[in-house]
Design a protein around this motif. Structure first.
Motif, mmCIF file in Angstrom:
data_model
loop_
_atom_site.group_PDB
_atom_site.id
_atom_site.type_symbol
_atom_site.label_atom_id
_atom_site.label_comp_id
_atom_site.label_asym_id
_atom_site.label_seq_id
_atom_site.Cartn_x
_atom_site.Cartn_y
_atom_site.Cartn_z
ATOM 1 N N GLU B 41 0.697 -1.167 0.142
ATOM 2 C CA GLU B 41 -0.010 0.006 0.017
ATOM 3 C C GLU B 41 0.805 1.285 -0.082
ATOM 4 N N GLY B 42 0.630 2.108 -0.761
ATOM 5 C CA GLY B 42 1.459 3.515 -0.821
ATOM 6 C C GLY B 42 2.549 3.477 -2.001
ATOM 7 N N GLN B 43 2.937 2.175 -2.151
ATOM 8 C CA GLN B 43 4.085 2.361 -3.187
ATOM 9 C C GLN B 43 3.684 2.443 -4.444
ATOM 10 N N ILE B 44 4.708 2.969 -5.520
ATOM 11 C CA ILE B 44 4.313 2.830 -6.781
ATOM 12 C C ILE B 44 4.450 1.460 -7.414
ATOM 13 N N CYS B 45 3.634 1.095 -8.359
ATOM 14 C CA CYS B 45 3.916 -0.308 -8.825
ATOM 15 C C CYS B 45 4.664 0.029 -10.006
ATOM 16 N N LYS B 46 5.918 -0.560 -9.650
ATOM 17 C CA LYS B 46 7.121 -0.353 -10.710
ATOM 18 C C LYS B 46 7.420 -1.448 -11.730
ATOM 19 N N GLN B 47 6.650 -2.653 -11.908
ATOM 20 C CA GLN B 47 6.671 -3.531 -12.829
ATOM 21 C C GLN B 47 5.379 -4.411 -13.299
ATOM 22 N N VAL B 48 5.242 -4.686 -14.374
ATOM 23 C CA VAL B 48 4.340 -5.783 -14.710
ATOM 24 C C VAL B 48 5.068 -7.175 -14.682
ATOM 25 N N GLY B 49 4.180 -8.012 -13.876
ATOM 26 C CA GLY B 49 4.758 -9.359 -13.808
ATOM 27 C C GLY B 49 3.885 -10.453 -14.532
ATOM 28 N N PHE B 50 4.691 -11.615 -14.696
ATOM 29 C CA PHE B 50 3.709 -12.596 -15.478
ATOM 30 C C PHE B 50 3.993 -13.979 -14.608
ATOM 31 N N VAL B 51 3.031 -14.530 -13.877
ATOM 32 C CA VAL B 51 3.087 -15.449 -12.992
ATOM 33 C C VAL B 51 3.283 -16.832 -13.473
ATOM 34 N N THR B 52 4.817 -17.416 -13.261
ATOM 35 C CA THR B 52 5.038 -18.834 -13.866
ATOM 36 C C THR B 52 4.697 -19.746 -12.761
ATOM 37 N N ARG B 53 4.507 -19.494 -11.580
ATOM 38 C CA ARG B 53 4.216 -20.182 -10.674
ATOM 39 C C ARG B 53 3.739 -19.616 -9.213
ATOM 40 N N GLY B 54 2.613 -20.107 -8.770
ATOM 41 C CA GLY B 54 2.053 -19.641 -7.442
ATOM 42 C C GLY B 54 0.806 -18.639 -7.607
ATOM 43 N N LEU B 55 0.509 -18.191 -6.628
ATOM 44 C CA LEU B 55 -0.843 -17.256 -6.651
ATOM 45 C C LEU B 55 -0.656 -15.972 -5.840
ATOM 46 N N LEU B 56 -1.479 -14.932 -6.336
ATOM 47 C CA LEU B 56 -1.390 -13.854 -5.501
ATOM 48 C C LEU B 56 -2.705 -13.313 -5.330
ATOM 49 N N ARG B 57 -2.932 -12.226 -4.379
ATOM 50 C CA ARG B 57 -4.289 -11.918 -3.889
ATOM 51 C C ARG B 57 -4.116 -10.272 -4.039
ATOM 52 N N TYR B 58 -5.124 -9.622 -4.740
ATOM 53 C CA TYR B 58 -5.196 -8.366 -4.907
ATOM 54 C C TYR B 58 -6.428 -7.845 -3.787
ATOM 55 N N TYR B 59 -6.169 -6.841 -2.883
ATOM 56 C CA TYR B 59 -7.126 -6.340 -1.817
ATOM 57 C C TYR B 59 -6.911 -5.040 -1.576
ATOM 58 N N ILE B 60 -7.874 -4.475 -0.911
ATOM 59 C CA ILE B 60 -7.789 -2.914 -0.603
ATOM 60 C C ILE B 60 -7.822 -3.036 0.870
ATOM 61 N N ASN B 75 0.184 -18.234 -15.437
ATOM 62 C CA ASN B 75 -0.135 -17.761 -16.883
ATOM 63 C C ASN B 75 -0.868 -16.388 -16.770
ATOM 64 N N ASN B 76 -1.057 -15.717 -15.673
ATOM 65 C CA ASN B 76 -1.621 -14.568 -15.453
ATOM 66 C C ASN B 76 -0.823 -13.311 -15.518
ATOM 67 N N PHE B 77 -0.893 -12.185 -16.144
ATOM 68 C CA PHE B 77 -0.106 -11.166 -15.817
ATOM 69 C C PHE B 77 -0.710 -10.413 -14.450
ATOM 70 N N VAL B 78 0.197 -9.887 -13.670
ATOM 71 C CA VAL B 78 -0.079 -9.207 -12.579
ATOM 72 C C VAL B 78 0.353 -7.737 -12.517
ATOM 73 N N CYS B 79 -0.342 -6.792 -12.042
ATOM 74 C CA CYS B 79 -0.062 -5.495 -12.192
ATOM 75 C C CYS B 79 -1.157 -4.605 -11.593
ATOM 76 N N ASN B 80 -0.745 -3.399 -10.846
ATOM 77 C CA ASN B 80 -2.133 -2.519 -10.702
ATOM 78 C C ASN B 80 -1.760 -1.451 -11.607
ATOM 79 N N TYR B 81 -2.309 -1.376 -12.766
ATOM 80 C CA TYR B 81 -2.256 -0.434 -13.815
ATOM 81 C C TYR B 81 -2.641 0.923 -13.422
ATOM 82 N N GLU B 82 -3.239 1.039 -12.504
ATOM 83 C CA GLU B 82 -3.918 2.342 -12.008
ATOM 84 C C GLU B 82 -2.804 3.244 -11.536
ATOM 85 N N SER B 83 -1.787 2.264 -10.746
ATOM 86 C CA SER B 83 -0.697 2.815 -10.293
ATOM 87 C C SER B 83 0.495 2.951 -11.225
#
Lengths: 192, 192
Positions: B41-60, B75-83
């Motif tokens: 939270e509060g960080q600038i999103c500095k990269q777009v990722g592509f998940v090759t293994r594992g699982l992530l959660r987006y939350y507020i 096989n999903n891209f992961v990024c907060n494009y708003e940031s």
């Protein structure tokens, strides 16, 4: 009329003389009278427009009550991308608040635009990135911000539109009844 | 690992052998342990990722309470494009729910990707259009849909994740307390 569209595109990418001719041939002039729908509820949004004259309102029909969430005026693109990109029926409505002149391109011709202009894909990416960020900010404001703040935001975003939009539609954008809008305006002018 | 990313890109555009080398050099492998933040939270999103293994959660973080709105898996891209797009601090959080391997590209290197791959701008436009539509649907569901409907949507969208995500996090996505989720599951299984 076409010049303001060409300027708008050339702010982001370079067009050769031949490409200028292609753009000119792909965008068609269309007139909308005050009250006409650029996009009616349940229709598929079939074109992206560029407003060369006039003003339009974006709104949702929420159980018979209008909820205004944006306006488009001269030199703005007008489109509901949520409907246009996947070509599905729109839950949103775009209506002319004044007589409008719009240069518009169909979904098919836009694919031609992407194919025949060297930097068109870059233009498309930059426009959609901008629309995406703007839409998220608008939506979040719509759900979260207080009416006073939304009124302030409206004045900041559209200082020239206060004289062109009725109190009724401004109140609908702010999310209050017209009488509450008068109170907000009075309070804000007393604070100055 | 790089092959799944290359496949994902080549589903949308064609890459020459030289371009495959460029992509391979621009995306860097990074490991996140369970609990690590891809974006705090509060960080600038500095990269777009592509998940090759594992699982992530987006939350507020809503006044101390987590509100989950999405997951990213293999096989999903992961990024907060708003940031990421405007490079501003994020109001959203992305955290690893499992140990993850991610191929990621920085904001600067993505500009290089756009410059050095012939059809990269097309790829960028198509991805951002997809993310845009998906985000609007997710947001609208978040504010409007009932918990039963959101649970059904979760099962439909992530049938393989039911065993990998805790009841606590599924309840947070559905928008209810864990005990209410049990009642919803019971009701739905009785209806069958």
């Amino acid at each position: 009329m076409i010049n303001s569209l060409l300027d708008s595109i050339q702010n982001l990418i370079t067009l050769s003389p031949a490409e200028i001719d292609i753009v000119t041939s792909l965008f068609k002039e269309k007139t909308y009278n005050k009250g006409d729908f650029f996009l009616a509820e349940g229709q598929i949004c079939k074109q992206v427009g560029f407003v060369t004259r006039g003003l339009l309102r974006y709104y949702i029909n929420d159980d018979g009550e209008d909820k205004t969430y944006d306006f488009a005026q001269e030199n703005n693109f007008v489109c509901n991308y949520e409907s246009f990109i996947p070509q599905i029926p729109s839950t949103k409505i775009i209506q002319a608040l004044e007589d409008c002149e719009i240069l518009q391109i169909s979904h098919d011709d836009l694919q031609l635009f992407y194919k025949s202009i060297r930097q068109a894909e870059r233009f498309g990416r930059l426009v959609i990135e901008h629309v995406f960020i703007q839409t998220l900010q608008d939506l979040s404001s719509f759900y979260v911000d207080k009416p006073e703040y939304r009124y302030g935001r409206f004045i900041e975003k559209h200082p020239d539109l206060l004289q062109r939009i009725s109190q009724y539609h401004i109140a609908s954008y702010v999310g209050v009844k017209p009488q509450s809008l008068s109170r907000i305006r009075k309070r804000l002018s007393n604070e100055k």
